[in-house]
Design a protein around this motif. Structure first.
Motif, mmCIF file in Angstrom:
data_model
loop_
_atom_site.group_PDB
_atom_site.id
_atom_site.type_symbol
_atom_site.label_atom_id
_atom_site.label_comp_id
_atom_site.label_asym_id
_atom_site.label_seq_id
_atom_site.Cartn_x
_atom_site.Cartn_y
_atom_site.Cartn_z
ATOM 1 N N LEU A 28 0.846 -1.309 0.005
ATOM 2 C CA LEU A 28 0.102 0.093 -0.201
ATOM 3 C C LEU A 28 0.859 1.192 0.042
ATOM 4 N N LEU A 29 0.638 2.283 -0.686
ATOM 5 C CA LEU A 29 1.256 3.461 -0.884
ATOM 6 C C LEU A 29 1.077 3.962 0.278
ATOM 7 N N ARG A 30 2.307 4.775 0.627
ATOM 8 C CA ARG A 30 2.439 5.738 1.891
ATOM 9 C C ARG A 30 2.691 7.099 1.602
ATOM 10 N N ILE A 31 2.028 7.839 2.374
ATOM 11 C CA ILE A 31 2.812 9.455 2.007
ATOM 12 C C ILE A 31 4.180 9.173 2.313
ATOM 13 N N GLY A 32 5.191 9.992 1.608
ATOM 14 C CA GLY A 32 6.506 9.857 1.883
ATOM 15 C C GLY A 32 7.156 8.775 1.007
ATOM 16 N N ASP A 33 6.358 8.023 0.298
ATOM 17 C CA ASP A 33 7.139 7.233 -0.604
ATOM 18 C C ASP A 33 7.433 7.955 -2.015
ATOM 19 N N THR A 34 8.558 7.293 -2.775
ATOM 20 C CA THR A 34 8.867 8.335 -4.007
ATOM 21 C C THR A 34 8.847 7.855 -5.186
ATOM 22 N N THR A 35 8.591 8.460 -6.258
ATOM 23 C CA THR A 35 8.806 7.829 -7.639
ATOM 24 C C THR A 35 9.833 8.693 -8.561
#
Length: 560
Positions: free
Chosen positions: A224-231
């Motif tokens: 699950l994507l979390r705020i703070g993950d990056t692309t």
């Protein structure tokens, strides 16, 4: 635009053009740049035009945008005009097709497009290379000049908002890390300038779908994507709709887990652990502010217990507990004790819980600390949810400390008049009321032994209510121990900030051994919470994550 490149002169493209139907002999009447114009709207509104371009993004599915984007392979030299355009048509095309399109130039929700379309003629193939861009855009450059254009963002972008992920498949990313509320911490210039800077760094990623609450939500697998993950390498066509520019990806973004979940809060030391936790409307009464069904209530209770068990606090102040006597808090404590051991926790009965549907509560470990004296509160009429005040001492003796548990007036504007209206300073509505509440708490704390003022103050770190408390001599603890990048407990409108605070009297502050904010909630998408209406069933887990919308704060005290 000059940054674009085209490749229509290939042998395959020429062969396709040679065999194209006679319709391809009808030339374009306008360049795409002429249709777009130099402003926010087309100068040819309502006129029928014929344009030539290469398909860059195909979103023609019945659950998608029902159209495709084309881009001019021979852009003009004006940087203010866009060379891309949306075509509202389900005539079959694919990326790389060179097409001639006839349709009426119109504006729809801010997007310049052709609709209705009377002809889509595939006349060969071509290639459009993405324009390389970075956020924020250069001074004087508007996102409008990129509307409909294939873009590649050449920087690392950070997820800063996932609120609409489950409903609309939207994620907001930002350059330079997550965005913080302008009133949460010091910054150059005024709050308006800081907000404008934040806005220039953000980008909404859409899913090109018109389906609400889809069964399969993007960015939920393999984690699950979390705020703070990056692309990185984000590529797509810039569209517009519903008041925002939005990127429609041409290849699925991949997010790196740069902000992974933590299984437990950071060690804060000390011989007594104290927490503050907003429970997000823990109600035993159904169909009010909390759970709507018995199933939801059980799911909510399971998550809250997991969070409290993980905090392992000796004393915890709770917010947003149903104001129904001891019923809601007792139900929570009973279930917590079933998980950690019979009789481990008890609670303090609030002597003046107020008339709001929710109130603050206090739970504590009976074998670790002892309540000293009776619980107190405040009779000041400024409190909708009066504070709960209780002194404690370790079972084995040592210094006493006094919990002052708070939940200040929210920022919502319902009923606000006069000075309580939004003053345009970034502090929202009811700031004057919160300031008055803070003054009352400062006066109350001044008469207590080793006060520890904590709770959801509904005020960010640089806002007036917090300043009232610090000017009164109380010491904010999270700035002492928590790095600035991690100092937040809530996310609103894609901006993180600290609404949940812990401030100690100067004597007690010297006994604080550590403080942390356990990020189990604010970084998690809402679709991971206890609700069943629209959340994909597979995302619910009986754990602490998204047990609330606020992160709990934890402190260590050395009271020997």
């Amino acid at each position: 635009m000059a940054v674009l490149t085209a490749g229509l002169g290939t042998t395959a493209g020429q062969a396709a053009a040679d065999t194209a139907p006679a319709a391809c002999d009808a030339p374009a009447t306008h360049q795409i740049a002429q249709v777009q114009g130099t402003g926010d709207t087309t100068p040819l509104n309502g006129q029928t035009v014929r344009v030539e371009g290469v398909v860059t993004g195909d979103y023609q599915g019945t659950d998608q945008l029902k159209g495709f984007f084309v881009q001019d392979p021979t852009p003009d030299s004006d940087p203010k005009t866009s060379d891309g355009l949306f075509v509202y048509s389900t005539k079959e095309v694919k990326p790389g097709d060179r097409v001639l399109v006839t349709g009426k130039a119109v504006e729809y929700s801010g997007l310049t497009e052709l609709s209705p379309v009377t002809a889509v003629d595939v006349c060969g193939t071509g290639d459009i290379a993405p324009a390389n861009v970075r956020l924020p855009l250069p001074a004087g450059t508007s996102a409008e000049s990129y509307e409909g254009v294939l873009l590649r963002y050449t920087q690392r972008l950070t997820a800063t908002e996932t609120y609409q992920l489950g409903r609309y498949g939207e994620v907001t990313v930002s350059a330079g890390g997550r965005l913080f509320q302008p009133t949460d911490r010091p910054h150059p210039g005024d709050n308006a300038a800081a907000q404008a800077a934040n806005n220039s760094r953000r980008l909404l990623i859409d899913d090109a779908s018109t389906v609400q609450n889809p069964a399969k939500v993007p960015y939920t697998e393999p984690r699950l994507l979390r705020i703070g993950d990056t692309t990185t390498g984000l590529t797509g066509v810039l569209s517009q709709g519903f008041g925002s520019y939005r990127l429609q990806p041409t290849r699925a973004p991949k997010f790196a887990p740069t902000n992974p979940r933590t299984k437990k809060p950071r060690n804060v030391g000390g011989d007594v652990r104290v927490a503050s936790f907003n429970t997000l409307n823990w109600f035993t009464t159904l169909n009010k502010r909390g759970a709507d069904t018995a199933e939801e209530q059980e799911r909510q209770l399971t998550k809250l217990v997991a969070a409290l068990k993980g905090l392992n606090a000796d004393v915890a102040g709770l917010m947003e507990v149903e104001n129904n006597g001891d019923t809601a808090v007792k139900t929570l404590v009973d279930r917590l004790n079933a998980a950690v051991g019979a009789g481990t926790y008890s609670w303090i009965r609030h002597p003046n819980p107020g008339t709001d549907e929710i109130h603050v509560a206090l739970i504590y470990k009976t074998k670790k600390v002892t309540p000293v004296g009776a619980a107190r509160s405040s009779s000041a009429p400024v409190f909708e949810r009066p504070p709960l005040v209780q002194t404690f001492q370790r079972k084995s003796g040592g210094a006493k400390f006094t919990m002052v548990v708070n939940h200040f007036k929210s920022k919502g504007c319902t009923g606000a008049t006069g000075a309580d209206k939004d003053q345009g300073d970034g502090q929202g509505c009811w700031n004057a009321r919160r300031v008055t509440q803070a003054k009352a708490i400062a006066d109350l704390a001044a008469g207590e032994e080793n006060p520890l003022v904590l709770g959801d103050l509904n005020a960010y770190g640089e806002e007036d209510p917090v300043k009232v408390l610090t000017k009164a001599g109380l010491v904010a603890q999270t700035p002492r121990f928590v790095p600035a990048r991690d100092r937040y407990s809530y996310v609103f409108d894609g901006q993180s900030g600290e609404l949940d605070h812990a401030l100690a009297g100067k004597g007690l502050s010297r006994r604080v051994t550590g403080a942390t904010i356990w990020h189990i909630n604010s970084d998690e998408p809402t679709i991971a919470d206890y609700n069943t209406e629209f959340n994909p069933p597979s995302l619910y887990k009986p754990d602490a994550y998204r047990s609330s919308d606020h992160d709990p704060v934890l402190l260590g005290l050395n009271l020997r």
